[in-house]
Motif scaffolding. Structure first.
Motif, short mmCIF file in Angstrom:
data_model
loop_
_atom_site.label_atom_id
_atom_site.label_comp_id
_atom_site.label_asym_id
_atom_site.label_seq_id
_atom_site.Cartn_x
_atom_site.Cartn_y
_atom_site.Cartn_z
N THR A 583 0.84 -1.21 0.00
CA THR A 583 0.00 0.00 0.00
C THR A 583 0.87 1.26 0.00
O THR A 583 0.58 2.24 -0.70
N ALA A 584 1.94 1.22 0.75
CA ALA A 584 2.84 2.38 0.81
C ALA A 584 3.46 2.66 -0.54
O ALA A 584 3.60 3.83 -0.95
N GLN A 585 3.87 1.62 -1.26
CA GLN A 585 4.47 1.81 -2.59
C GLN A 585 3.47 2.41 -3.57
O GLN A 585 3.82 3.29 -4.37
N SER A 629 -8.01 6.48 6.50
CA SER A 629 -9.06 6.28 7.51
C SER A 629 -9.47 4.83 7.67
O SER A 629 -10.32 4.52 8.50
N THR A 630 -8.94 3.92 6.88
CA THR A 630 -9.33 2.52 6.96
C THR A 630 -8.18 1.66 7.47
O THR A 630 -7.02 2.07 7.46
N ARG A 631 -8.53 0.46 7.88
CA ARG A 631 -7.52 -0.49 8.34
C ARG A 631 -6.64 -0.92 7.17
O ARG A 631 -7.07 -0.88 6.02
N PRO A 632 -5.41 -1.37 7.43
CA PRO A 632 -4.51 -1.79 6.35
C PRO A 632 -5.12 -2.83 5.43
O PRO A 632 -4.97 -2.76 4.21
N GLN A 637 -7.56 -4.10 0.10
CA GLN A 637 -8.69 -4.58 -0.69
C GLN A 637 -9.22 -3.48 -1.61
O GLN A 637 -9.56 -3.73 -2.77
N LEU A 638 -9.28 -2.27 -1.10
CA LEU A 638 -9.73 -1.14 -1.90
C LEU A 638 -8.84 -0.93 -3.12
O LEU A 638 -9.31 -0.77 -4.25
#
Length: 887
Positions: A583-585, A629-632, A637-638
Motif C-alpha cells: 500500500t505504501a508503494q 481512515s481505513t484499516r490496512p 482490498q480497496l
C-alpha cells in the motif's frame, strides 16, 4: 295505442308456449335440475379439454384484406421476422455488454428443444473481423490516432498491470503534456476518476478501454440484441411461457448481473403477445370475480331474498358454462377480445331473471297461488324477454359478417349466449321457485329507483328541449372522434416488454417497427431505395447491398497501416503484475501524479483538459483520505478492487481490436448465412427495409410514415402497416356492424311489435344514448380502439331491452305517466342496468388497457341508456299520449 288483432294471435301463441314451459319446469324440478347439472359437468369438462386461446392480433382480421395478403407473402418469403423474441442486454460498458450477450446466446443456442434459431449478429465472427469496414475512412483514421497516442500507456500496462505502474505512466503522460506535447488524455482522466469514485462509494465500475480507444461516447446506452425464434407450445394457454422462463433461468445461471452488471429485458412480438394475454386473462378473471360479487349484492337489494339470489346465480353459472361449451364447439378458441365474454355474460345474463322475479313478487298482492303467479309473470314479461333476447343477440350477431374476425367470434359466442341465458332462465327460475320462492312484495312510489324521473316528468317538454340541445352539442363533437391505432396502447404500460419496446421505438437507429418490402431482384431494391431514402418520413433504407462496405480498398490500406504502426508487441497478452506492491508503494506513486495534475490545473494553456485534471485530482485526494481512515487490510482490498476495475476489460478489448484489424474484402458470398438469409429469400426475393424518421408510437407519425412508403411500395408489410390498415378495417367493420345491428333490430321490432310509434319510442332513447356515448369519448378523451369499438353496436342490442320493457308495459297497461315508473318493470330496468354496469364496470379494473377501455365505454353507454329510458322515454310517451287524446 291499440294492439293489432294479428299481434294478439301472436301473443297468445307465445303465452301458451311460455305457460307450458314454466309449468313443466315447476312440476319437474328435481329431474330438470339433475339433467342440467349433468349437462353442465359434461360441458365444463369438454370446454377445459378443448378451448384454446388465440393471441395473434393480425389473425383477428379477415385473410382476404389486402394488407393480410401482403403480410402472408412477406411471412412466406422471410419467416424469420415473425414470432420472435428480442433480448435486450444493457451493461455499464460495451465490453461487458458484449461478453454477457456472447455467453447468453451461446448458452441458449444449445437449447434446441426450446429455440429454433438464436441470432446474435454482433457476436458473429464475420462482424468481429470486418466490423471496422462499416466505419468511414475518417473514423478509421481517428482510431489509428487514438491507438498511436495510447500505445506507450498500453505497452506499459501489458508489461505490468498494476496501480503502481499505471500511476507512474499517467504521471509521465501529464509531464509530457506540460512540456508541450499534444496528448488527448482528458477522457482517460474522467474514466479513471469515475472508477475510483465508484469504488469509494461502495459500488464497482470497470473502466471501458473500448470507449477510450475507439473514441466512443461513454454516456451512450450500451445495448446488445439477441433475436430468438422460440418454439411456441400452443397446447398451453401461454405458448411462450416456457421459452421466456428458460431465458430468465439462463441469465440467472450465468450470473450475468453479478459478472457483468448486465440487465436483461425481453421484448418482441411474442413477448408483447405473452404480456397482453397475461394481462387480458388476469383482468378478465379479476373482473369476473368482482362482477359476480357486485351482481350478487345488487340482486340481494333488488330481490330482498338470499334464496332468490342463489337461484339467479345458479342460473347464471349454468348459462355461462353452456355458453363456454358452445364457444368451444363453434369457434374452438378465445381471442384477446372474446375472452371478455364471461364478464359480458355476467352483466347481461341476470336481466331476464330480474324482470321475471320482480313481476312475480309484484303479483303477490293479488293473492294468486305460487304457480299462477309464475305463469302470470311469465305471460306478462315473457314476450318482452323474448324480444330482448333476440335484439340483444342481433346486436352481437351483427359483428359476424364483418372483416373483424376477432369481434365476429365474440358476436357468435355472446349472441348465442343471450339465447342460452333466456332458455336457462325460463327453466331454472321456475323450477327453483318451487323450493326457494321469492317473497311477494308491493312496490311503493317512494322507491329509490324512480324518484328522480318522477320529479322531471312534471316537465316533459323541458326534458325534451334539454335533450335536443344536448343532442345538438353531441353532434358537433362527432368530427373530433378519434381511433387509436397503436396496439401498444392495448398492452399493460407497466409491462417489461412494452416499456422496452417503446424505448427502442424512440431511437430511429434501433426502431423495431419498420416497413418491410419484398422485391424481385437487386435492381428493384436499388431503385426503391433511391425513391424512399429522400422522404422526410424515412430515416434510412436498408437492403442486402448496404452490408457490402464502401471504399473497401482504401479502408483495408488504413487498417494495414494501423497494424504496422502498432506492431506485434501491442497485442501481447496482458501479463500478471510483476510483483506485489505494498500500500505504501502504491501511495508513493500518487504523490508525483498529484503534483503534476495540480500544475496542469493551473496551466492556462490547457484550460480544456484542466477540468478533467481537477476531477481526477479530487478523486485521488479522496482515495488518499480513504486509505488513511481505513484499516490496512481494507486499504489493500480497496486498491486491489480499483486495480482490477481499471485493467479487467483491457485483454478483451485488445483481443477484439486485433481481430478487427484482420479484415478482408467483403462481397455478398462472404456475408454470413445468418445475415444473408434475412435479406435474400431462398426463392430469390430481396428485402428492402424502410425505417421511420420519427417515433411512430404516435398515431399521426405512424400514419404519415406508412402512407409515404405505400406511395412507392404498395406491397409493404410488417407491424406499422398492419396496425394502420387493421385500424381502418376495424372502423369499417364497426360501421358495418352498427348498420347491420340497427337494420336487424328494426326488422325484429317490426315483426314483434307491428306498430311504428312503438318502434320509434323504443329506438329514440337508444340512438340518443349512442350519440351521447360517442360525444363522451371526445369530452373524456377516450379514443376508440381495437377493443372498445364494439361498444356502440353492442349498446344497440343491450340498451334496447330497457326501452322494450318500458314501452311494452306502457302499451299493455295504458300507462304513460309517473305510474309507469312505480311498477316492477321500472324497478327491474333500474336493477338490470345496475347489474349490467357492474359487469361491464368491473372490466375497468383490468390491467389490460383495451379491456378496461371497453368496460369504461360500455358503462358510460349503459348510464346514458338508463337516463334516456327513465327521463326521455316517459316524457315522449306522455306527449304522444296527450296528442292522441286530443280530438
Amino acid at each position: 295505442m291499440a294492439m293489432p288483432p294479428d299481434q294478439y294471435a301472436l301473443l297468445s301463441q307465445s303465452n301458451r308456449f311460455l305457460s307450458d314451459w314454466i309449468a313443466f319446469a315447476y312440476r319437474h324440478t328435481v329431474w330438470i335440475m339433475l339433467a342440467l347439472l349433468l349437462c353442465a359437468v359434461l360441458a365444463a369438462s369438454y370446454t377445459m379439454r378443448n378451448l384454446g386461446v388465440n393471441t395473434n392480433t393480425a389473425n383477428m382480421l379477415s385473410e382476404e384484406l389486402p394488407f393480410r395478403i401482403n403480410l402472408a407473402r412477406f411471412e412466406k418469403a422471410f419467416p424469420q421476422y415473425e414470432e420472435i423474441l428480442v433480448l435486450v442486454l444493457n451493461a455499464p460498458t460495451p465490453e461487458q455488454t458484449y461478453l454477457a450477450a456472447t455467453q447468453l446466446s451461446a448458452y441458449l443456442s444449445e437449447n434446441q428443444e426450446t429455440f429454433g434459431t438464436v441470432l446474435y449478429l454482433n457476436g458473429e465472427s464475420f462482424f468481429q473481423a470486418n466490423g471496422l469496414l462499416y466505419k468511414s475512412q475518417n473514423e478509421i483514421r481517428l482510431l489509428g490516432d487514438q491507438l498511436s497516442n495510447a500505445q506507450p500507456l498500453i505497452a506499459g500496462i501489458i508489461r505490468d498491470p498494476s496501480l503502481f505502474t499505471f500511476f507512474n505512466l499517467l504521471q509521465e503522460a501529464v509531464t509530457e503534456l506540460l512540456s508541450g506535447r499534444k496528448l488527448e488524455i482528458d477522457a482517460l482522466m474522467y474514466a479513471v476518476a469515475s472508477t475510483i469514485d465508484s469504488n469509494l462509494s461502495g459500488r464497482r465500475q470497470a473502466l471501458s478501454w473500448q470507449t477510450l480507444l475507439q473514441d466512443e461516447t461513454g454516456n451512450s446506452p450500451h445495448r446488445e440484441f439477441i433475436i430468438l425464434r422460440p418454439k411456441l407450445d400452443f397446447s398451453q394457454i401461454f405458448p411462450a411461457e416456457q421459452a421466456m422462463t428458460t431465458i430468465h433461468q439462463a441469465a440467472k445461471f450465468l450470473d450475468l448481473e453479478n459478472q457483468y452488471g448486465a440487465r436483461l429485458r425481453i421484448t418482441g412480438d411474442v413477448a408483447l403477445a405473452h404480456e397482453e394475454l397475461t394481462s387480458a386473462m388476469l383482468g378478465a378473471q379479476d373482473a369476473g370475480i368482482i362482477a359476480i360479487i357486485g351482481v350478487a349484492i345488487i340482486l340481494l337489494i333488488a330481490l330482498r331474498s338470499a334464496g332468490s339470489v342463489i337461484t339467479v346465480l345458479i342460473s347464471l353459472m349454468l348459462g355461462l358454462i353452456f355458453t363456454a361449451a358452445f364457444a368451444t364447439l363453434a369457434v374452438g378458441h378465445l381471442n384477446l377480445i372474446s375472452i371478455a365474454f364471461a364478464v359480458l355474460y355476467i352483466g347481461l345474463g341476470v336481466d331476464y331473471a330480474i324482470h321475471l322475479l320482480l313481476r312475480y313478487a309484484e303479483l303477490g298482492k293479488i293473492g294468486l297461488s305460487q304457480l299462477d303467479m309464475l305463469l302470470t309473470a311469465g305471460r306478462d314479461t315473457g314476450r318482452s324477454l323474448i324480444i330482448c333476447a333476440i335484439t340483444t343477440a342481433i346486436g352481437f350477431y351483427a359483428f359476424i359478417p364483418t372483416t373483424y374476425q376477432g369481434i365476429a367470434e365474440l358476436g357468435i359466442i355472446s349472441g348465442t349466449g343471450m339465447l342460452i341465458s333466456l332458455v336457462v332462465t325460463l327453466t331454472v327460475i321456475p323450477a327453483l321457485q318451487r323450493y326457494v320462492p321469492i317473497q311477494p312484495q308491493s312496490f311503493q312510489p317512494e322507491d329509490c329507483s324512480s324518484r328522480l324521473p318522477i320529479y322531471w316528468l312534471r316537465y316533459p317538454r323541458t326534458v325534451l328541449l334539454v335533450t335536443v340541445l344536448a343532442g345538438g352539442v353531441s353532434i358537433m363533437a362527432l368530427p373530433e372522434v378519434k381511433f387509436d391505432h397503436n396496439l401498444l396502447n392495448m398492452n399493460n404500460p407497466n409491462g417489461e416488454a412494452v416499456q422496452t419496446f417503446r424505448e427502442l421505438l424512440a431511437d430511429p437507429e434501433q426502431s423495431p417497427w419498420f416497413g418491410a418490402i419484398p422485391v424481385d431482384n437487386q435492381l428493384e431494391a436499388k431503385k426503391l431505395t433511391q425513391k424512399l431514402a429522400p422522404l422526410p418520413e424515412v430515416e434510412k433504407v436498408v437492403s442486402l447491398a448496404d452490408f457490402i462496405p464502401t471504399e473497401q480498398t482504401e479502408k483495408l490500406v488504413l487498417l494495414d497501416e494501423i497494424s504496422l504502426a502498432l506492431g506485434p508487441d501491442f497485442f501481447t497478452p496482458v501479463q500478471p503484475a510483476n510483483k506485489h506492491y505494498t500500500t505504501a508503494q502504491q501511495r508513493s506513486a500518487l504523490t508525483p501524479l498529484l503534483q503534476s495534475l495540480q500544475l496542469l490545473t493551473q496551466d492556462t494553456d490547457h484550460a480544456i483538459i484542466a477540468t478533467a485534471a481537477q476531477k481526477l485530482t479530487n478523486s485521488l485526494l479522496a482515495l488518499l483520505s480513504a486509505l488513511d481512515s481505513t484499516r490496512p487490510i481494507d486499504s489493500q482490498q480497496l486498491l486491489a478492487n480499483i486495480e482490477q476495475d481499471l485493467f479487467a476489460l483491457l485483454p478483451e478489448t485488445l483481443a477484439r481490436l486485433q481481430t478487427a484489424l484482420t479484415a478482408s474484402e467483403v462481397d455478398v458470398d462472404s456475408l454470413p448465412e445468418s445475415l444473408r438469409s434475412r435479406w435474400l429469400s431462398p426463392e430469390g426475393k430481396y428485402l428492402v427495409v424502410a425505417y421511420p424518421a420519427s417515433n411512430i408510437d404516435d398515431n399521426e407519425a405512424l400514419r404519415k410514415f406508412v402512407r409515404a412508403v405505400q406511395r412507392y411500395a404498395p406491397q409493404v408489410s410488417s407491424a406499422p402497416i398492419i396496425i394502420l390498415e387493421a385500424g381502418e378495417a376495424v372502423v369499417d367493420a364497426f360501421i358495418q356492424a352498427f348498420t347491420l345491428a340497427l337494420i336487424g333490430i328494426l326488422f325484429a321490432l317490426w315483426w314483434l311489435l307491428r306498430n311504428m310509434l312503438s318502434i320509434l319510442l323504443v329506438l329514440i332513447p337508444l340512438l340518443l344514448a349512442a350519440l351521447f356515448t360517442v360525444a363522451a369519448t371526445v369530452i373524456l378523451h377516450i379514443p376508440f380502439n381495437f377493443a372498445n369499438i364494439i361498444a356502440l353496436p353492442l349498446l344497440l342490442g343491450i340498451g334496447i331491452d330497457s326501452s322494450i320493457h318500458m314501452v311494452t308495459r306502457g302499451r299493455h297497461q295504458h300507462q304513460t305517466d309517473a305510474h309507469l315508473l312505480h311498477t316492477s318493470t321500472a324497478r327491474a330496468i333500474f336493477f338490470s342496468a345496475l347489474t349490467t354496469m357492474v359487469g361491464f364496470g368491473s372490466l375497468i379494473l383490468s390491467s389490460h388497457p383495451g379491456t378496461a377501455s371497453m368496460g369504461l365505454l360500455l358503462s358510460i353507454g349503459i348510464t346514458f341508456i338508463l337516463l334516456c329510458v327513465f327521463l326521455v322515454l316517459p316524457s315522449l310517451m306522455q306527449l304522444f299520449s296527450r296528442n292522441q287524446a286530443q280530438p
